[in-house]
Design a protein around this motif. Structure first.
Motif, PDB file in Angstrom:
ATOM      1  N   ILE B   2       0.863  -1.179   0.000  1.00 41.74           N
ATOM      2  CA  ILE B   2       0.000   0.000   0.000  1.00 41.74           C
ATOM      3  C   ILE B   2       0.903   1.234   0.000  1.00 41.74           C
ATOM      4  O   ILE B   2       1.816   1.331   0.825  1.00 41.74           O
ATOM      5  CB  ILE B   2      -0.903  -0.005   1.256  1.00 41.74           C
ATOM      6  CG1 ILE B   2      -1.842  -1.233   1.220  1.00 41.74           C
ATOM      7  CG2 ILE B   2      -1.693   1.291   1.370  1.00 41.74           C
ATOM      8  CD1 ILE B   2      -2.484  -1.540   2.552  1.00 41.74           C
ATOM      9  N   ASP B  64      -4.348   5.246  -1.655  1.00 39.86           N
ATOM     10  CA  ASP B  64      -4.764   4.081  -2.453  1.00 39.86           C
ATOM     11  C   ASP B  64      -5.541   3.078  -1.611  1.00 39.86           C
ATOM     12  O   ASP B  64      -6.240   2.219  -2.144  1.00 39.86           O
ATOM     13  CB  ASP B  64      -3.570   3.414  -3.159  1.00 39.86           C
ATOM     14  CG  ASP B  64      -2.450   3.013  -2.210  1.00 39.86           C
ATOM     15  OD1 ASP B  64      -2.311   3.647  -1.139  1.00 39.86           O
ATOM     16  OD2 ASP B  64      -1.701   2.081  -2.543  1.00 39.86           O
ATOM     17  N   MET B  65      -5.443   3.190  -0.275  1.00 42.35           N
ATOM     18  CA  MET B  65      -6.233   2.323   0.617  1.00 42.35           C
ATOM     19  C   MET B  65      -6.773   3.187   1.755  1.00 42.35           C
ATOM     20  O   MET B  65      -6.039   3.974   2.349  1.00 42.35           O
ATOM     21  CB  MET B  65      -5.356   1.197   1.186  1.00 42.35           C
ATOM     22  CG  MET B  65      -6.046   0.256   2.162  1.00 42.35           C
ATOM     23  SD  MET B  65      -7.342  -0.783   1.426  1.00 42.35           S
ATOM     24  CE  MET B  65      -6.372  -2.004   0.550  1.00 42.35           C
ATOM     25  N   ARG B  89      -7.852   5.074  -8.110  1.00 44.50           N
ATOM     26  CA  ARG B  89      -7.219   3.805  -7.708  1.00 44.50           C
ATOM     27  C   ARG B  89      -7.593   3.373  -6.277  1.00 44.50           C
ATOM     28  O   ARG B  89      -7.236   2.281  -5.843  1.00 44.50           O
ATOM     29  CB  ARG B  89      -5.703   3.949  -7.790  1.00 44.50           C
ATOM     30  CG  ARG B  89      -5.237   5.089  -6.904  1.00 44.50           C
ATOM     31  CD  ARG B  89      -3.737   5.260  -6.832  1.00 44.50           C
ATOM     32  NE  ARG B  89      -3.444   6.420  -5.989  1.00 44.50           N
ATOM     33  CZ  ARG B  89      -2.327   6.619  -5.342  1.00 44.50           C
ATOM     34  NH1 ARG B  89      -1.355   5.745  -5.451  1.00 44.50           N
ATOM     35  NH2 ARG B  89      -2.154   7.682  -4.591  1.00 44.50           N
ATOM     36  N   TRP B 117     -15.838   0.351  -5.238  1.00 44.76           N
ATOM     37  CA  TRP B 117     -14.563   0.395  -4.506  1.00 44.76           C
ATOM     38  C   TRP B 117     -14.722   0.190  -2.994  1.00 44.76           C
ATOM     39  O   TRP B 117     -13.755   0.213  -2.245  1.00 44.76           O
ATOM     40  CB  TRP B 117     -13.831   1.716  -4.764  1.00 44.76           C
ATOM     41  CG  TRP B 117     -14.734   2.937  -4.761  1.00 44.76           C
ATOM     42  CD1 TRP B 117     -15.178   3.617  -5.863  1.00 44.76           C
ATOM     43  CD2 TRP B 117     -15.303   3.608  -3.624  1.00 44.76           C
ATOM     44  NE1 TRP B 117     -15.987   4.670  -5.479  1.00 44.76           N
ATOM     45  CE2 TRP B 117     -16.078   4.686  -4.110  1.00 44.76           C
ATOM     46  CE3 TRP B 117     -15.233   3.395  -2.234  1.00 44.76           C
ATOM     47  CZ2 TRP B 117     -16.786   5.559  -3.273  1.00 44.76           C
ATOM     48  CZ3 TRP B 117     -15.932   4.259  -1.392  1.00 44.76           C
ATOM     49  CH2 TRP B 117     -16.698   5.322  -1.921  1.00 44.76           C
ATOM     50  N   GLY B 156     -11.625  -7.027  -7.788  1.00 45.09           N
ATOM     51  CA  GLY B 156     -10.243  -6.565  -7.617  1.00 45.09           C
ATOM     52  C   GLY B 156     -10.068  -5.807  -6.305  1.00 45.09           C
ATOM     53  O   GLY B 156      -9.035  -5.920  -5.636  1.00 45.09           O
ATOM     54  N   ALA B 157     -11.071  -5.054  -5.911  1.00 45.50           N
ATOM     55  CA  ALA B 157     -11.018  -4.328  -4.639  1.00 45.50           C
ATOM     56  C   ALA B 157     -11.030  -5.312  -3.468  1.00 45.50           C
ATOM     57  O   ALA B 157     -10.287  -5.161  -2.487  1.00 45.50           O
ATOM     58  CB  ALA B 157     -12.205  -3.361  -4.544  1.00 45.50           C
ATOM     59  N   ARG B 160      -7.617  -6.802  -3.020  1.00 48.33           N
ATOM     60  CA  ARG B 160      -6.639  -5.921  -2.370  1.00 48.33           C
ATOM     61  C   ARG B 160      -6.867  -5.830  -0.859  1.00 48.33           C
ATOM     62  O   ARG B 160      -5.911  -5.785  -0.074  1.00 48.33           O
ATOM     63  CB  ARG B 160      -6.669  -4.533  -3.019  1.00 48.33           C
ATOM     64  CG  ARG B 160      -5.923  -4.521  -4.375  1.00 48.33           C
ATOM     65  CD  ARG B 160      -6.236  -3.291  -5.184  1.00 48.33           C
ATOM     66  NE  ARG B 160      -5.800  -2.066  -4.523  1.00 48.33           N
ATOM     67  CZ  ARG B 160      -6.161  -0.839  -4.919  1.00 48.33           C
ATOM     68  NH1 ARG B 160      -6.980  -0.692  -5.971  1.00 48.33           N
ATOM     69  NH2 ARG B 160      -5.731   0.222  -4.272  1.00 48.33           N
ATOM     70  N   ALA B 163      -5.696  -9.079   0.680  1.00 46.60           N
ATOM     71  CA  ALA B 163      -4.230  -9.140   0.755  1.00 46.60           C
ATOM     72  C   ALA B 163      -3.717  -8.315   1.942  1.00 46.60           C
ATOM     73  O   ALA B 163      -2.795  -8.720   2.657  1.00 46.60           O
ATOM     74  CB  ALA B 163      -3.619  -8.638  -0.553  1.00 46.60           C
ATOM     75  N   MET B 164      -4.349  -7.166   2.165  1.00 46.06           N
ATOM     76  CA  MET B 164      -3.925  -6.315   3.291  1.00 46.06           C
ATOM     77  C   MET B 164      -4.082  -7.057   4.625  1.00 46.06           C
ATOM     78  O   MET B 164      -3.163  -7.088   5.452  1.00 46.06           O
ATOM     79  CB  MET B 164      -4.753  -5.029   3.310  1.00 46.06           C
ATOM     80  CG  MET B 164      -4.464  -4.154   4.530  1.00 46.06           C
ATOM     81  SD  MET B 164      -5.482  -2.644   4.572  1.00 46.06           S
ATOM     82  CE  MET B 164      -7.040  -3.272   5.175  1.00 46.06           C
TER      83      MET B 164
END
Lengths: 295, 295
Positions: B2, B64-65, B89, B117, B156-157, B160, B163-164
């Motif tokens: 991130i 981005d996050m 993004r 998102w 895709g969101a 992510r 993954a975080m």
């Protein structure tokens, strides 16, 4: 100084008292008695007792102090077996979590009156484990012991039982049988019912596997007491039925009310319940000793 | 990795995520945002964040996050303030204990649809403490995180956000919003209501001073979760009113039934309830991590 202690029921509660009195050099000889020969052999091996017999009448025959630490449902049977076998100097006390049933068992077995040498008692200590293998000498350190003498009880007998508990580090108080059973219904029996009830309710839900998987740390602590002995809790419920059933149905009604408060989105009412509870817990409970387990 | 994380609400939950991502070398810069300047200064001093701003719109402008870790009742307000300010993004997730209310807040603020998102989430972790001073990098190690994407959510969101959480040691699962709220009502919200309700009921009894004095270790554990934030629990009750009120009234009815079972001295029924509960707890709960606190 106790010369000869008879422990009827050498489990966590009875075994820990024997160990504690030995550690305090406050007892000469300890005689164990119980229904399981295997457990008594283990107690002997662990040095918790000096000898054992299988008959309560034989165990008490030469004792000056007797501690009955059997399940509540077995106390009347022990009374019947020690009847007429106690030496004149002996004092008898017990560890039952309900005192009303112990006193009425005594009245029934001993013919109307509670014997003057019987001091009904309750050490507020324990863990969710059981058996002499779980016993340890510090179980009663800084714990409260409640004695509930009745009008017939000899004050000298009360003093001797009090001295015994003080020697193992407990703080002893006295209250009436009825008051003890009310206080314990609120602080121990009701919480156990809620923990058993919650786990049971969740286990009966659809997809209970998944539900338990997402139960986190708080849930684990909250329900730990639901691992206590089912037989012990059946006995406690039957012995303290009146105080406990009254409290449970009041609590059930309150949960229904809380459900309505939530449904009607009464934010102020919810906040004041939660604030009152947090304040009460912080005021009263944070002063307690760290837990060693269920009671 | 991130690049720039915006944490809206830098308390136990938000601060611990920032610390954990830093410890895992999985974040470039962390921007904090919140209503309390004092708390943000403390977060900066503790090294939890690199900088802070007071407006959520400014905090997310270059992120981005985004992690929203404010009380449930404040989430709609944050949505309104970040609306139109997010870079293309950016992915947004939250830590709210109820997902239905977060999703309906989003629909309301963003005009009917949940933005693609936004990934509604819930880390099942926490302690009864709050504030950035209580945050620590290991809070999410071996904890479960539930994500509740809706049909509009961009896969895709979700990837992510997953993954975080995996980078800070959590196990991530996905379920529907409705199922999440049912499961949490059972495993977290209901137990909290019982703990609050029990402490409140005892505090309102005559001689409550004495009652709390005899409350022992099991009671302390059982009611620890009643020390959680009253405001947070008010919000949770309002947000998950339907699932929780239904469960509470069912539980209330069951406690009334249990009261009748005790009153009628049905020993076999009592034993089977307690045995079922003990077996369920041992089967499911003993595999859990030791508690770090309430959830």
């Amino acid at each position: 100084m106790i010369e000869r202690l008879a422990v009827i029921g050498v489990g966590l509660i009875g075994g820990s008292l024997a160990r504690a009195l030995r550690a305090a050099d406050a007892v000469g000889e300890v005689i164990g008695c119980g229904r399981s020969l295997e457990n008594l052999k283990l107690a002997l091996e662990l040095g918790v007792i000096d000898d054992y017999v299988l008959e309560p009448g034989d165990a008490v025959a030469d004792a000056d102090m007797v501690f009955i630490a059997v399940p509540l449902g077995a106390i009347a049977g022990v009374f019947a077996k020690i009847k007429g076998r106690l030496p004149a100097r002996a004092v008898v006390t017990d560890g039952g979590s309900v005192k009303g049933s112990v006193v009425s068992d005594a009245r029934r077995v001993f013919g109307g009156n509670v014997p003057s040498w019987l001091v009904p008692g309750h050490p507020i200590a324990g863990t969710e484990r059981s058996g002499v293998g779980s016993s340890f000498p510090d179980l009663y350190q800084n714990r409260r012991v409640i004695l509930t003498p009745v009008p017939e009880t000899d004050p000298g007998a009360v003093a001797r039982v009090r001295a015994m508990w003080e020697q193992v580090g407990s703080e002893v108080t006295e209250m009436s049988v009825e008051h003890h059973d009310e206080v314990l219904a609120a602080t121990s029996h009701l919480p156990h019912m809620l923990a058993f009830g919650l786990v049971d309710a969740l286990a009966r839900m659809r997809s209970n596997d998944e539900i338990f998987r997402y139960a986190a740390g708080g849930f684990r602590d909250f329900t730990r007491i639901a691992s206590s002995s089912p037989e012990m809790w059946r006995d406690i419920c039957l012995a303290n039925a009146e105080a406990l059933s009254g409290m449970l149905s009041r609590f059930g009604d309150e949960m229904n009310e809380l459900s309505n408060t939530i449904r009607s989105a009464d934010a102020d009412a919810l906040l004041s319940i939660f604030e009152r509870a947090r304040a009460a817990r912080e005021r009263y409970v944070d002063g307690l000793e760290p837990s060693t387990g269920a009671d």
